[in-house]
Scaffold this motif. Structure first.
Motif, short mmCIF file in Angstrom:
data_model
loop_
_atom_site.label_atom_id
_atom_site.label_comp_id
_atom_site.label_asym_id
_atom_site.label_seq_id
_atom_site.Cartn_x
_atom_site.Cartn_y
_atom_site.Cartn_z
N PHE A 26 2.61 -11.21 -5.94
CA PHE A 26 1.50 -11.34 -5.01
C PHE A 26 0.84 -12.70 -5.21
O PHE A 26 0.96 -13.31 -6.26
CB PHE A 26 0.48 -10.22 -5.25
CG PHE A 26 0.92 -8.91 -4.71
CD1 PHE A 26 0.57 -8.53 -3.44
CD2 PHE A 26 1.71 -8.05 -5.47
CE1 PHE A 26 0.98 -7.31 -2.92
CE2 PHE A 26 2.13 -6.84 -4.96
CZ PHE A 26 1.76 -6.47 -3.68
N ASN A 363 -2.96 -4.47 -5.90
CA ASN A 363 -2.61 -5.82 -5.48
C ASN A 363 -2.40 -5.95 -3.98
O ASN A 363 -2.74 -6.96 -3.37
CB ASN A 363 -1.34 -6.28 -6.21
CG ASN A 363 -1.59 -6.58 -7.66
OD1 ASN A 363 -2.72 -6.82 -8.07
ND2 ASN A 363 -0.54 -6.58 -8.45
N ASP A 366 -5.72 -6.16 -2.25
CA ASP A 366 -6.34 -7.45 -2.54
C ASP A 366 -5.67 -8.57 -1.75
O ASP A 366 -6.33 -9.46 -1.21
CB ASP A 366 -6.26 -7.76 -4.04
CG ASP A 366 -7.21 -6.90 -4.87
OD1 ASP A 366 -7.92 -6.07 -4.28
OD2 ASP A 366 -7.22 -7.05 -6.10
#
Length: 427
Positions: A26, A363, A366
């Protein structure tokens, strides 16, 4: 707010991952990396909404200024939780419209019940705000059209909360499909399996102290408070929710539609019912929706809300089938196999996550929020623009309509409208 017809209320309410490596990980999204800050009001801050509020506080480019919720306990809890991620002060509001009146607010993150998604998003756009709206973003197909049109009319960034669109591994898998790794893809199957309990038979009563039930109802026609609406089981009432299809199928149907490269279907059908429990649940705990597309491609979703036996050891996920092999993909990664079952390519995180929890943080969330901020401040491509996301949501609305009417729906492949069925179109 007066009792308004829902459509009248809406009329008068005044494919890249930014910064991500598409290899394995990510994007790095630490606060210190960005100087431009998007000032945010979050609306509906229990469960998923609380996690989105924390995501704004965690990732680069965002700052929570207001948390808004009709439940005083929920908004106070969200303010307290946010202290772990953000030092700047936050104001708690009952009525999110106060935040819309603040010209310093750049964006609104919406995680209210489904019946509020489109009205709140359109009101925010009219006030000049960008919008991150949780799926489904619409309680019916007409609202999906309205929210997409509003994004264009007001020239706002509107991200739908289909966070797998911001997953580098999913981008990697889609790219491999486009490059022909499994040949010509033609069929996608996706599923969701959980172990939800009964919701019982609700009792009418006075709303609990500390909850503004009048504002919670918002644009919905008024009905008495019932003790099994709030805070989660409104999902299963047609007055406020959209059932498991729009609650969860949206995610995987979106991945399947993306993988097959299709937009609108030519036919939609559905079978199932409320089989496991007898209670107030108005949608279906068991449902199989199927969609046919004009270029000899199809998608099927199997939903089992009350039986957790998944497929391939996964509670949710998708398989994409082609002339040379198959892709198995979920939120933990992917595996490609050939026609003999030999593994061609894999990118799967080591530990399997709980993919059926109602919070859905981590993740992927986000990264989706970071992409939203980058689209606002740096004009980066938006991962899940609402006009694209609503094509996937429309399939789920059509599945529900087919289930309620008990018949196949024939559709215009140019825009997904129903052909020759007035009752279904009215829905």
């Amino acid at each position: 707010m007066p009792d308004l017809n829902r459509r009248s209320f809406l009329k008068t309410s005044g494919a890249a991952v930014a910064g991500a490596s598409l290899a394995t990980g990510f994007p790095t999204i630490l606060k210190a990396q960005r100087r431009d800050v998007v000032r945010v009001a979050t609306v509906g801050v229990r469960s998923r909404g609380k996690e989105l509020t924390n995501a704004v506080g965690r990732v680069a480019g965002g700052e929570v200024v207001y948390v808004c919720d009709v439940d005083v306990e929920m908004r106070n809890n969200a303010v307290e939780a946010l202290k772990e991620f953000q030092d700047t002060p936050v104001t708690a509001l009952n009525d999110f419209r106060e935040a819309l009146a603040d010209d310093s607010i750049d964006a609104v993150v919406i995680a209210m019940p489904d019946h509020w998604h489109a009205p709140a998003a359109i009101m925010a756009m009219q006030a000049g705000k960008h919008v991150y709206v949780e799926k489904p973003g619409s309680q019916n197909a007409h609202e999906g059209k309205l929210i997409a049109e509003a994004a264009k009319k007001y020239n706002r960034v509107v991200q739908l909360g289909t966070q797998q669109r911001s997953d580098p591994r999913t981008h990697e898998a889609i790219r491999a499909i486009r490059e022909g790794l499994i040949g010509d893809v033609y069929y996608a199957k996706c599923w969701y399996a959980n172990k939800r309990g009964p919701i019982g038979f609700g009792k009418q009563m006075a709303p609990p102290e500390g909850i503004d039930y009048e504002l919670w109802q918002g644009p919905a026609p008024r009905q008495p408070y019932q003790d099994n609406f709030i805070h989660y089981d409104w999902h299963w009432f047609r007055h406020y929710g959209t059932g498991e299809s729009c609650n969860n199928a949206t995610h995987e149907v979106d991945v399947c539609r993306w993988a097959l490269g299709v937009d609108y279907p030519t036919r939609a059908l559905s079978s199932g019912g409320r089989y496991h429990y007898q209670d107030d649940w108005e949608f279906f705990d068991t449902q199989v929706m199927s969609f046919e597309f004009g270029d000899d491609k199809s998608i099927t979703w199997e939903g089992r809300s009350c039986n957790p036996m998944g497929h391939y050891g996964r509670g949710r996920g998708s398989t994409i089938h082609g002339t040379k092999g198959t892709l198995l993909i979920d939120r933990d990664g992917y595996v490609f196999t050939d026609m003999d079952g030999k593994e061609l390519r894999r990118n799967m995180q080591g530990e399997q996550s709980d993919q059926t929890n109602t919070v859905g943080g981590g993740n992927m969330t986000d990264a989706h929020m970071a992409n939203f901020f980058a689209a606002i401040t740096d004009a980066e491509p938006l991962a899940a623009p609402v006009e694209e996301g609503q094509k996937s949501v429309l399939l789920c609305h059509l599945g529900n309509i087919a289930q309620f009417t008990g018949r196949s729906l024939y559709l215009n492949p140019a825009d997904g409208t129903i052909i020759g069925d007035r009752q279904a179109m009215d829905m």
